[in-house]
Design a protein around this motif. Sequence first.
Motif, PDB file in Angstrom:
ATOM      1  N   PHE A  20     -27.914  31.194 -43.280  1.00  0.00           N
ATOM      2  CA  PHE A  20     -27.139  32.551 -43.565  1.00  0.00           C
ATOM      3  C   PHE A  20     -27.231  32.885 -44.977  1.00  0.00           C
ATOM      4  O   PHE A  20     -26.350  32.054 -45.718  1.00  0.00           O
ATOM      5  CB  PHE A  20     -25.977  32.482 -42.567  1.00  0.00           C
ATOM      6  CG  PHE A  20     -26.223  32.349 -41.296  1.00  0.00           C
ATOM      7  CD1 PHE A  20     -26.732  33.170 -40.520  1.00  0.00           C
ATOM      8  CD2 PHE A  20     -25.615  30.915 -40.690  1.00  0.00           C
ATOM      9  CE1 PHE A  20     -26.615  32.971 -39.069  1.00  0.00           C
ATOM     10  CE2 PHE A  20     -25.555  30.828 -39.258  1.00  0.00           C
ATOM     11  CZ  PHE A  20     -26.089  31.786 -38.532  1.00  0.00           C
ATOM     12  N   VAL A  22     -24.797  34.971 -47.041  1.00  0.00           N
ATOM     13  CA  VAL A  22     -23.515  35.701 -46.974  1.00  0.00           C
ATOM     14  C   VAL A  22     -23.074  36.340 -48.265  1.00  0.00           C
ATOM     15  O   VAL A  22     -23.507  35.918 -49.180  1.00  0.00           O
ATOM     16  CB  VAL A  22     -22.474  34.788 -46.527  1.00  0.00           C
ATOM     17  CG1 VAL A  22     -22.781  34.328 -45.005  1.00  0.00           C
ATOM     18  CG2 VAL A  22     -22.565  33.744 -47.273  1.00  0.00           C
ATOM     19  N   VAL A  37     -25.694  29.862 -46.749  1.00  0.00           N
ATOM     20  CA  VAL A  37     -24.720  29.006 -45.962  1.00  0.00           C
ATOM     21  C   VAL A  37     -25.792  28.212 -45.255  1.00  0.00           C
ATOM     22  O   VAL A  37     -26.693  28.804 -44.285  1.00  0.00           O
ATOM     23  CB  VAL A  37     -23.854  29.683 -45.066  1.00  0.00           C
ATOM     24  CG1 VAL A  37     -23.226  28.616 -43.986  1.00  0.00           C
ATOM     25  CG2 VAL A  37     -22.797  30.340 -45.878  1.00  0.00           C
ATOM     26  N   ALA A  39     -26.060  26.329 -42.361  1.00  0.00           N
ATOM     27  CA  ALA A  39     -25.318  26.104 -41.150  1.00  0.00           C
ATOM     28  C   ALA A  39     -26.203  24.715 -40.593  1.00  0.00           C
ATOM     29  O   ALA A  39     -25.446  23.884 -39.758  1.00  0.00           O
ATOM     30  CB  ALA A  39     -25.349  27.262 -40.323  1.00  0.00           C
ATOM     31  N   GLU A  58     -17.141  17.798 -37.066  1.00  0.00           N
ATOM     32  CA  GLU A  58     -16.051  18.547 -37.312  1.00  0.00           C
ATOM     33  C   GLU A  58     -16.369  20.025 -37.155  1.00  0.00           C
ATOM     34  O   GLU A  58     -17.624  20.580 -37.389  1.00  0.00           O
ATOM     35  CB  GLU A  58     -15.716  18.108 -38.813  1.00  0.00           C
ATOM     36  CG  GLU A  58     -15.012  16.928 -38.851  1.00  0.00           C
ATOM     37  CD  GLU A  58     -14.628  16.526 -40.162  1.00  0.00           C
ATOM     38  OE1 GLU A  58     -13.671  16.599 -40.664  1.00  0.00           O
ATOM     39  OE2 GLU A  58     -15.867  15.975 -40.687  1.00  0.00           O
ATOM     40  N   SER A  59     -15.313  20.815 -37.431  1.00  0.00           N
ATOM     41  CA  SER A  59     -15.346  22.348 -37.530  1.00  0.00           C
ATOM     42  C   SER A  59     -16.443  22.880 -38.788  1.00  0.00           C
ATOM     43  O   SER A  59     -16.201  22.196 -39.675  1.00  0.00           O
ATOM     44  CB  SER A  59     -14.017  23.084 -37.630  1.00  0.00           C
ATOM     45  OG  SER A  59     -14.256  24.333 -37.638  1.00  0.00           O
ATOM     46  N   GLY A  60     -17.373  23.754 -38.586  1.00  0.00           N
ATOM     47  CA  GLY A  60     -18.229  24.012 -39.288  1.00  0.00           C
ATOM     48  C   GLY A  60     -19.549  23.364 -39.567  1.00  0.00           C
ATOM     49  O   GLY A  60     -20.335  23.682 -40.442  1.00  0.00           O
ATOM     50  N   CYS A  61     -19.808  22.207 -38.829  1.00  0.00           N
ATOM     51  CA  CYS A  61     -20.745  21.430 -39.299  1.00  0.00           C
ATOM     52  C   CYS A  61     -22.147  21.807 -38.561  1.00  0.00           C
ATOM     53  O   CYS A  61     -23.257  21.527 -38.674  1.00  0.00           O
ATOM     54  CB  CYS A  61     -20.684  20.050 -38.560  1.00  0.00           C
ATOM     55  SG  CYS A  61     -20.824  19.851 -36.787  1.00  0.00           S
ATOM     56  N   GLY A  62     -22.144  23.032 -37.834  1.00  0.00           N
ATOM     57  CA  GLY A  62     -23.436  23.854 -37.179  1.00  0.00           C
ATOM     58  C   GLY A  62     -23.557  23.463 -35.788  1.00  0.00           C
ATOM     59  O   GLY A  62     -24.867  23.831 -35.356  1.00  0.00           O
ATOM     60  N   LYS A  63     -22.506  22.937 -35.180  1.00  0.00           N
ATOM     61  CA  LYS A  63     -22.696  22.917 -33.559  1.00  0.00           C
ATOM     62  C   LYS A  63     -23.111  24.075 -32.662  1.00  0.00           C
ATOM     63  O   LYS A  63     -24.181  24.099 -32.128  1.00  0.00           O
ATOM     64  CB  LYS A  63     -21.552  21.994 -33.111  1.00  0.00           C
ATOM     65  CG  LYS A  63     -21.018  20.777 -33.780  1.00  0.00           C
ATOM     66  CD  LYS A  63     -19.927  20.443 -33.029  1.00  0.00           C
ATOM     67  CE  LYS A  63     -18.618  21.406 -32.863  1.00  0.00           C
ATOM     68  NZ  LYS A  63     -18.169  21.403 -34.370  1.00  0.00           N
ATOM     69  N   THR A  64     -22.288  25.359 -33.269  1.00  0.00           N
ATOM     70  CA  THR A  64     -22.596  26.389 -32.122  1.00  0.00           C
ATOM     71  C   THR A  64     -24.007  26.854 -32.679  1.00  0.00           C
ATOM     72  O   THR A  64     -24.691  27.494 -31.772  1.00  0.00           O
ATOM     73  CB  THR A  64     -21.320  27.333 -32.463  1.00  0.00           C
ATOM     74  OG1 THR A  64     -20.347  26.696 -32.057  1.00  0.00           O
ATOM     75  CG2 THR A  64     -21.609  28.639 -31.651  1.00  0.00           C
ATOM     76  N   THR A  65     -24.152  27.045 -34.125  1.00  0.00           N
ATOM     77  CA  THR A  65     -25.563  27.410 -34.652  1.00  0.00           C
ATOM     78  C   THR A  65     -26.493  26.889 -34.027  1.00  0.00           C
ATOM     79  O   THR A  65     -27.433  27.438 -33.446  1.00  0.00           O
ATOM     80  CB  THR A  65     -25.608  27.389 -36.045  1.00  0.00           C
ATOM     81  OG1 THR A  65     -24.193  27.948 -36.548  1.00  0.00           O
ATOM     82  CG2 THR A  65     -26.707  28.157 -36.751  1.00  0.00           C
ATOM     83  N   GLU A 190     -17.689  23.915 -26.353  1.00  0.00           N
ATOM     84  CA  GLU A 190     -16.208  23.617 -26.490  1.00  0.00           C
ATOM     85  C   GLU A 190     -15.684  24.302 -24.920  1.00  0.00           C
ATOM     86  O   GLU A 190     -14.582  25.094 -25.181  1.00  0.00           O
ATOM     87  CB  GLU A 190     -15.709  24.173 -27.556  1.00  0.00           C
ATOM     88  CG  GLU A 190     -16.175  23.641 -28.739  1.00  0.00           C
ATOM     89  CD  GLU A 190     -15.273  22.476 -29.506  1.00  0.00           C
ATOM     90  OE1 GLU A 190     -14.548  21.951 -28.890  1.00  0.00           O
ATOM     91  OE2 GLU A 190     -15.699  22.727 -30.834  1.00  0.00           O
ATOM     92  N   ALA A 289     -20.593  24.197 -46.196  1.00  0.00           N
ATOM     93  CA  ALA A 289     -21.986  24.308 -45.951  1.00  0.00           C
ATOM     94  C   ALA A 289     -23.022  25.180 -47.148  1.00  0.00           C
ATOM     95  O   ALA A 289     -23.951  25.149 -47.002  1.00  0.00           O
ATOM     96  CB  ALA A 289     -22.372  24.888 -44.777  1.00  0.00           C
TER      97      ALA A 289
HETATM   98  N1  ATP Z   1     -23.596  34.567 -38.313  1.00  0.00           N
HETATM   99  C1  ATP Z   1     -23.127  33.791 -39.631  1.00  0.00           C
HETATM  100  N2  ATP Z   1     -23.157  34.287 -40.923  1.00  0.00           N
HETATM  101  C2  ATP Z   1     -22.908  33.431 -41.998  1.00  0.00           C
HETATM  102  N3  ATP Z   1     -22.559  32.250 -41.789  1.00  0.00           N
HETATM  103  C3  ATP Z   1     -22.496  31.855 -40.337  1.00  0.00           C
HETATM  104  C4  ATP Z   1     -22.807  32.444 -39.330  1.00  0.00           C
HETATM  105  N4  ATP Z   1     -22.588  31.556 -38.324  1.00  0.00           N
HETATM  106  C5  ATP Z   1     -22.012  30.528 -38.675  1.00  0.00           C
HETATM  107  N5  ATP Z   1     -21.882  30.550 -40.092  1.00  0.00           N
HETATM  108  C6  ATP Z   1     -21.480  29.277 -40.983  1.00  0.00           C
HETATM  109  O1  ATP Z   1     -22.333  28.241 -40.628  1.00  0.00           O
HETATM  110  C7  ATP Z   1     -21.686  27.063 -40.595  1.00  0.00           C
HETATM  111  C8  ATP Z   1     -21.736  26.334 -39.096  1.00  0.00           C
HETATM  112  O2  ATP Z   1     -20.931  27.086 -38.289  1.00  0.00           O
HETATM  113  P1  ATP Z   1     -20.897  26.921 -36.736  1.00  0.00           P
HETATM  114  O3  ATP Z   1     -20.296  27.888 -35.811  1.00  0.00           O
HETATM  115  O4  ATP Z   1     -22.418  26.451 -36.204  1.00  0.00           O
HETATM  116  O5  ATP Z   1     -20.036  25.516 -36.852  1.00  0.00           O
HETATM  117  P2  ATP Z   1     -19.465  24.693 -35.545  1.00  0.00           P
HETATM  118  O6  ATP Z   1     -19.813  23.191 -35.829  1.00  0.00           O
HETATM  119  O7  ATP Z   1     -19.713  25.325 -34.158  1.00  0.00           O
HETATM  120  O8  ATP Z   1     -17.918  24.916 -35.894  1.00  0.00           O
HETATM  121  P3  ATP Z   1     -16.388  25.057 -34.835  1.00  0.00           P
HETATM  122  O9  ATP Z   1     -16.419  23.383 -34.573  1.00  0.00           O
HETATM  123  O10 ATP Z   1     -15.590  25.403 -35.834  1.00  0.00           O
HETATM  124  O11 ATP Z   1     -16.841  26.095 -33.663  1.00  0.00           O
HETATM  125  C9  ATP Z   1     -20.120  27.441 -40.898  1.00  0.00           C
HETATM  126  O12 ATP Z   1     -20.125  27.332 -42.232  1.00  0.00           O
HETATM  127  C10 ATP Z   1     -20.178  28.842 -40.491  1.00  0.00           C
HETATM  128  O13 ATP Z   1     -19.230  29.615 -41.159  1.00  0.00           O
END
Ligand code: ATP
Length: 330
Positions: A20, A22, A37, A39, A58-65, A190, A289
């Motif tokens: 991404f 940003v 980023v 992700a 952990e939070s931010g490691c890219g799971k949701t992405t 989650e 990231a």
């Molecule tokens: N649309 C976006 N634009 C910019 N950065 C993004 C976007 N979506 C996610 N990120 C960044 O990408 C990285 C991974 O985000 P992601 O939401 O995939 O993590 P996650 O593992 O699901 O975290 P969590 O456990 O907090 O849900 C993070 O640094 C987040 O800030």
Amino acid sequence: MSGPRAGVPLIEAEDVAMHFRVGSALSALVGGRPALVRAVDGVSLTLMRGESVGLLGESGCGKTTMGRLLLRLLRPSAGRIRFDGEDIAALSGAGLRRFRARAQMIFQNPFEALNPRFTIAAALAEPLENAGIPRAEWAGRIERAMELVRLPDPGQFLARRPHQLSGGQLQRVVMARALLLDPDFVVADEPVSMLDVSVRAGVLNVFREVRARLGLTAIYISHDLALVRYVCERTVVMYLGRVVEDGPTEAMIEDPLHPYTRALVAAVPTPDPDQSHAPLPIGRGAPDARNPPSGCRFRDRCPLAHDRCAAEAPRPTRIGARTVYCHLHG
Ligand SMILES: Nc1ncnc2c1ncn2[C@@H]1O[C@H](COP(=O)(O)OP(=O)(O)OP(=O)(O)O)[C@@H](O)[C@H]1O
Ligand SMILES: [Mg+2]
């Protein structure tokens, strides 16, 4: 042949990345350069039909992405994703509509997933209408989905609005909604993190049961190893946009190969999903990231890092049914 790894792949992700850009508008005004980023940064992942895989980290490691990429809710910056043999980036028209029905997301926060002004009946009718399902089938499909998530007697819920249901009931409705179109694949992001601990086990049991009854292929996203263990026979551990370890959950817990997995396992005292957790024994040092370390992403928190870890990204090493990305093993 036995076990879920034997069989036909449903999902094949090959070296997938999502970068991404940003801060471009604001930073451009003050002469800065937009940051990137990373992700998701080179993830390969295969899911066999009927397999259920935990995506842990952990939070931010890219799971949701990663989950959104697999559902084509995002287009990858690089790499390729095949679903049932077809490149999902190439889908359009009827093929894309079919994919949208077959691959569903169960969202994290049931209070946000449902429009507060809609009745439950309207929330459940919406995806059926969008998918062009004949109206005559709606009641039957809704009834079946509600029965699957153990909300029998749907008449009791259908006229209500989201705030008139408990969190656990609402999360079941969100699950039912994802099942209306007979999916093959679900990504549950989650799904119990917003729920009271007392109702988590009930919702997790429903998820396990539905998955088994329908033979779903599933990804269960969580930062919580105890929950993943409860739901998934296989776990993929992510760290800062990359996979660090992938294999059968119980083997991973018994003998974690990657130092990061070892830290996650050490933080889970018991198999009780309601148990609270010890902090990770690797300090916080929240990974960023935008500026990942060279070589192995984990090296600046790794108690066992050596020179090679800064110089070279570890390649995957197969050890039995497991794959680990670490120079200690490669
Ligand atoms: N649309 C976006 N634009 C910019 N950065 C993004 C976007 N979506 C996610 N990120 C960044 O990408 C990285 C991974 O985000 P992601 O939401 O995939 O993590 P996650 O593992 O699901 O975290 P969590 O456990 O907090 O849900 C993070 O640094 C987040 O800030
Ligand atoms: Mg997330």
